[in-house]
Design an enzyme around this catalytic site. Structure first.
Site, PDB file in Angstrom:
ATOM      1  N   ASP A   1       2.741  13.684   6.272  1.00  0.00           N
ATOM      2  CA  ASP A   1       2.737  12.229   6.342  1.00  0.00           C
ATOM      3  C   ASP A   1       3.967  11.730   5.588  1.00  0.00           C
ATOM      4  O   ASP A   1       4.232  12.184   4.470  1.00  0.00           O
ATOM      5  CB  ASP A   1       1.459  11.699   5.659  1.00  0.00           C
ATOM      6  CG  ASP A   1       0.774  10.623   6.471  1.00  0.00           C
ATOM      7  OD1 ASP A   1       1.422   9.604   6.728  1.00  0.00           O
ATOM      8  OD2 ASP A   1      -0.398  10.816   6.820  1.00  0.00           O
TER       9      ASP A   1
ATOM     10  N   ASP B   1       4.071   6.711   8.601  1.00  0.00           N
ATOM     11  CA  ASP B   1       3.039   5.701   8.333  1.00  0.00           C
ATOM     12  C   ASP B   1       3.579   4.291   8.591  1.00  0.00           C
ATOM     13  O   ASP B   1       4.710   3.967   8.221  1.00  0.00           O
ATOM     14  CB  ASP B   1       2.641   5.827   6.849  1.00  0.00           C
ATOM     15  CG  ASP B   1       1.458   4.953   6.470  1.00  0.00           C
ATOM     16  OD1 ASP B   1       0.338   5.276   6.877  1.00  0.00           O
ATOM     17  OD2 ASP B   1       1.675   3.948   5.771  1.00  0.00           O
TER      18      ASP B   1
ATOM     19  N   GLU C   1       3.147   6.014  13.521  1.00  0.00           N
ATOM     20  CA  GLU C   1       1.903   5.241  13.510  1.00  0.00           C
ATOM     21  C   GLU C   1       2.247   3.790  13.841  1.00  0.00           C
ATOM     22  O   GLU C   1       2.914   3.101  13.067  1.00  0.00           O
ATOM     23  CB  GLU C   1       1.215   5.282  12.146  1.00  0.00           C
ATOM     24  CG  GLU C   1      -0.160   4.617  12.207  1.00  0.00           C
ATOM     25  CD  GLU C   1      -0.623   3.957  10.927  1.00  0.00           C
ATOM     26  OE1 GLU C   1      -1.844   3.768  10.781  1.00  0.00           O
ATOM     27  OE2 GLU C   1       0.212   3.593  10.076  1.00  0.00           O
TER      28      GLU C   1
ATOM     29  N   HIS D   1      -8.368   8.697  10.000  1.00  0.00           N
ATOM     30  CA  HIS D   1      -8.998   8.358   8.722  1.00  0.00           C
ATOM     31  C   HIS D   1      -9.113   6.852   8.486  1.00  0.00           C
ATOM     32  O   HIS D   1      -9.590   6.436   7.437  1.00  0.00           O
ATOM     33  CB  HIS D   1      -8.189   9.003   7.599  1.00  0.00           C
ATOM     34  CG  HIS D   1      -6.788   8.475   7.536  1.00  0.00           C
ATOM     35  ND1 HIS D   1      -5.862   8.707   8.542  1.00  0.00           N
ATOM     36  CD2 HIS D   1      -6.165   7.687   6.643  1.00  0.00           C
ATOM     37  CE1 HIS D   1      -4.742   8.097   8.240  1.00  0.00           C
ATOM     38  NE2 HIS D   1      -4.884   7.467   7.093  1.00  0.00           N
ATOM     39  N   ASP D   2      -8.631   6.052   9.431  1.00  0.00           N
ATOM     40  CA  ASP D   2      -8.708   4.593   9.283  1.00  0.00           C
ATOM     41  C   ASP D   2      -9.731   3.965  10.218  1.00  0.00           C
ATOM     42  O   ASP D   2      -9.945   2.748  10.156  1.00  0.00           O
ATOM     43  CB  ASP D   2      -7.341   3.957   9.603  1.00  0.00           C
ATOM     44  CG  ASP D   2      -6.269   4.372   8.622  1.00  0.00           C
ATOM     45  OD1 ASP D   2      -6.605   4.585   7.442  1.00  0.00           O
ATOM     46  OD2 ASP D   2      -5.098   4.482   9.032  1.00  0.00           O
TER      47      ASP D   2
HETATM   48  C1  NOJ Z   1      -1.856   3.537   7.456  1.00  0.00           C
HETATM   49  C2  NOJ Z   1      -2.650   4.661   6.865  1.00  0.00           C
HETATM   50  O1  NOJ Z   1      -3.158   5.453   7.899  1.00  0.00           O
HETATM   51  C3  NOJ Z   1      -3.719   4.034   6.008  1.00  0.00           C
HETATM   52  O2  NOJ Z   1      -4.681   4.968   5.582  1.00  0.00           O
HETATM   53  C4  NOJ Z   1      -3.058   3.360   4.841  1.00  0.00           C
HETATM   54  O3  NOJ Z   1      -4.023   2.699   4.076  1.00  0.00           O
HETATM   55  C5  NOJ Z   1      -2.005   2.362   5.325  1.00  0.00           C
HETATM   56  N1  NOJ Z   1      -1.192   2.845   6.399  1.00  0.00           N
HETATM   57  C6  NOJ Z   1      -1.080   2.008   4.196  1.00  0.00           C
HETATM   58  O4  NOJ Z   1      -0.257   3.103   3.914  1.00  0.00           O
END
Ligand code: NOJ
Length: 554
Positions: A104, A206, A269, A331-332
């Site tokens: 990441d 990210d 992302e 994970h989000d």
């Molecule tokens: C995206 C990530 O996947 C998430 O887990 C994170 O909280 C935010 N970006 C901020 O980095």
């Protein structure tokens, strides 16, 4: 155009990516938090599952305000996860097993405890002041504009010491770097070089669509569709705070660096509508991300017609020769099992693993792990804590991996950092390995099939049929066996008898045992929650509509 047999595919095109949330995968030292040595212990499992590349969420030093997405040192390892030696060993063993490692990269923001920010906030004339985004208050003392933080509240934090606001798209403890400053670009390219020189195979970048902001700092417009239950961030449309045209220059610069190395991968992302998403592939003359993450299957309602239309749209707007990809969870986001239910999550597995393009699988989805209810006094995720009462915590989808029926499911000998699912003793890898129609058995057979059949691995996608229950398509590659995939996205029986094709074949994957290995011809009756993959012996288009014409095959 070269035909399928002449094309060379790269590892990230014909392989499966598996996301590990390192806190929750495997603990090796009993502190209740997963670590690098733990991942090493489980490489055999990943290899056997058929994983090509492992993406690990951040493992760098961090105050853990956002569980590692707030980085205080980009080129070191957080001691709880292990040492740099542990990392080197893991990378070596991943490569020895014929797999790849994706890290990441979090370039949009650092931790407020990163030395860069500590310097930047120390005074207005510090050389690193302009590495972050500092602005004067409006004459009435209020924030420079109306931008909101993804995690709730204003995106601006007042710094009493230097009498200016700084911008944070996420937490107060995650100040945004200023990507319009070339020194920041160079510093982050150095970070990338550090890991690429070690042999890391790529990055998942990210929050890429957040990295560059409007130069005039205009207010974001109100979102007319905002509802009370949504995250407060959604009150505004992030027109000026995200997806700025200059971001494409930076993405191309990052890609250029990757291309100095052999076969390295950049995943981005990006949560944007599809036509803006695909712009992040770049152009032939100026390439950007190899794979802008495609989150359609996460965002869409579980509706066969809507999903069919979205697949068609994505296939249609993909720039030439760019490679598709599909994500079903991360994970989000709530886990697929909790979004569509246990039986339908098997249909989702077939979809993810038979569409054209690289699939990314979130750890535990292969055993149908579900979101775990976390009592309010145990919530740890800042998104949940900052916006209480909206059920926005991401802890439920981040619980420890369920390996076996021992205490804590084999994840740790200590106290797990987040509680395990109460069903872990019966829903785990060990148990499912012995059950013929378990999630794990289905995933294994689909992955195995995909890896051995060129049509499924890299072949064309041909839509066949969609209605309020069914989604059907064919995957084919010249000179190879073709496959028909028919999925019932509902719990009611349904009947696939398309007027556009005739076919004969054998059911080789089924969510239920009864039709497995049966021959089928021109129609298939499906029970509720049933999905099948049919190996086609023969098929032919009988469409009168030339736009849906399928070529005859034997
Ligand atoms: C995206 C990530 O996947 C998430 O887990 C994170 O909280 C935010 N970006 C901020 O980095």
């Amino acid at each position: 155009m070269p035909n399928d047999n002449q094309k060379q595919y790269l590892w990230w095109q014909d392989g499966l990516i598996y996301q590990i949330y390192p806190r929750s995968f495997q603990d090796s030292n009993g502190d209740g938090i997963g670590d690098l040595k733990g991942i090493l212990q489980r490489l055999g499992y990943l290899k056997e599952l058929g994983v090509k590349a492992i993406w690990i969420s951040p493992i760098y030093p961090s105050p853990m305000a956002d569980f590692g997405y707030d980085i205080s040192d980009y080129t070191a390892i957080w001691p709880i996860f292990g040492s740099m030696e542990d990392f080197d060993e893991l990378l070596k063993q991943i490569h020895a097993a014929g797999m790849k490692l994706i890290l990441d990269l979090v370039p949009n923001h650092s931790s407020d405890e990163h030395p860069w920010f500590i310097e930047s906030r120390s005074s207005k004339d510090n050389p690193k002041r302009d590495w972050y985004i500092w602005k004067d208050a409006k004459p009435d003392g209020s924030a420079p504009n109306n931008w909101l933080s993804v995690f709730g509240g204003s995106a601006w934090e007042w710094d009493a010491h230097t009498q200016q606001y700084y911008y944070h798209a996420f937490l107060v403890k995650q100040p945004d770097l200023n990507w319009r400053n070339p020194a920041v670009v160079n510093a982050m390219l150095d970070v990338m070089r550090f890991w690429l020189d070690k042999g890391v195979d790529g990055f998942r970048v990210d929050a890429m669509w957040h990295m560059v902001k409007d130069q005039q700092w205009r207010d974001n417009p109100r979102n007319p569709d905002y509802k009370e239950y949504m995250a407060t961030y959604e009150q505004l449309l992030p027109v000026y705070s995200t997806d700025q045209p200059e971001m494409h220059d930076i993405a191309a610069t990052m890609r250029h660096l990757l291309d100095e190395y052999q076969e390295r991968l950049m995943i981005a992302e990006i949560y944007l509508p599809v036509h803006r998403l695909v712009a992040y592939y770049g152009t032939q003359a100026r390439e950007e991300a190899h794979l802008p993450f495609n989150f359609m299957l996460i965002a869409l309602p579980w509706d066969a017609q809507k999903i069919a239309a979205a697949i068609d749209e994505y296939e249609a707007v993909l720039p030439d020769d760019n490679w598709p990809n599909w994500v079903m969870g991360n994970h989000d986001q709530p886990r697929i099992t909790s979004r569509v239910g246990g039986q339908q999550s098997k249909i989702a597995a077939i979809l993810l693993l038979t569409l054209r393009g690289t699939p990314t699988l979130y750890y535990g989805d292969e055993i149908g792990m579900r979101d775990v209810p976390i009592p309010s006094d145990e919530i740890q995720d800042p998104q949940g804590l900052n916006m209480p009462g909206k059920n926005l915590s991401r802890d439920p989808e981040r619980t420890p991996m369920q390996w076996d029926s021992s205490s804590n499911s084999g994840f740790t000998t200590g106290k797990p950092w987040l509680r395990l699912d109460s069903t872990a003793r019966r829903r785990n890898v060990e148990v499912q390995a012995t059950i013929a129609f378990s999630h794990l058995a289905l995933y294994k057979s689909l992955i195995g099939l995909r890896q051995s059949e060129p049509s499924l691995m890299t072949g064309r996608y041909q839509p066949v049929y969609a209605d309020s229950q069914l989604l059907a398509y064919i995957r084919e590659s010249e000179g190879h066996t073709a496959f028909l995939i028919v999925l019932n996205l509902t719990h009611r029986p349904c009947y696939f008898a398309p007027r556009t094709i005739r076919f004969k074949g054998l059911v080789i994957v089924d969510t239920f045992p009864e039709q497995l290995n049966l021959s089928v011809q021109d129609k298939i009756d499906l029970s509720g929650d049933e999905g099948v993959v049919v190996r086609l012996d023969e098929w032919q288009s009988i469409s009168s509509n030339p736009s849906h014409e399928l070529s005859p095959h034997k």
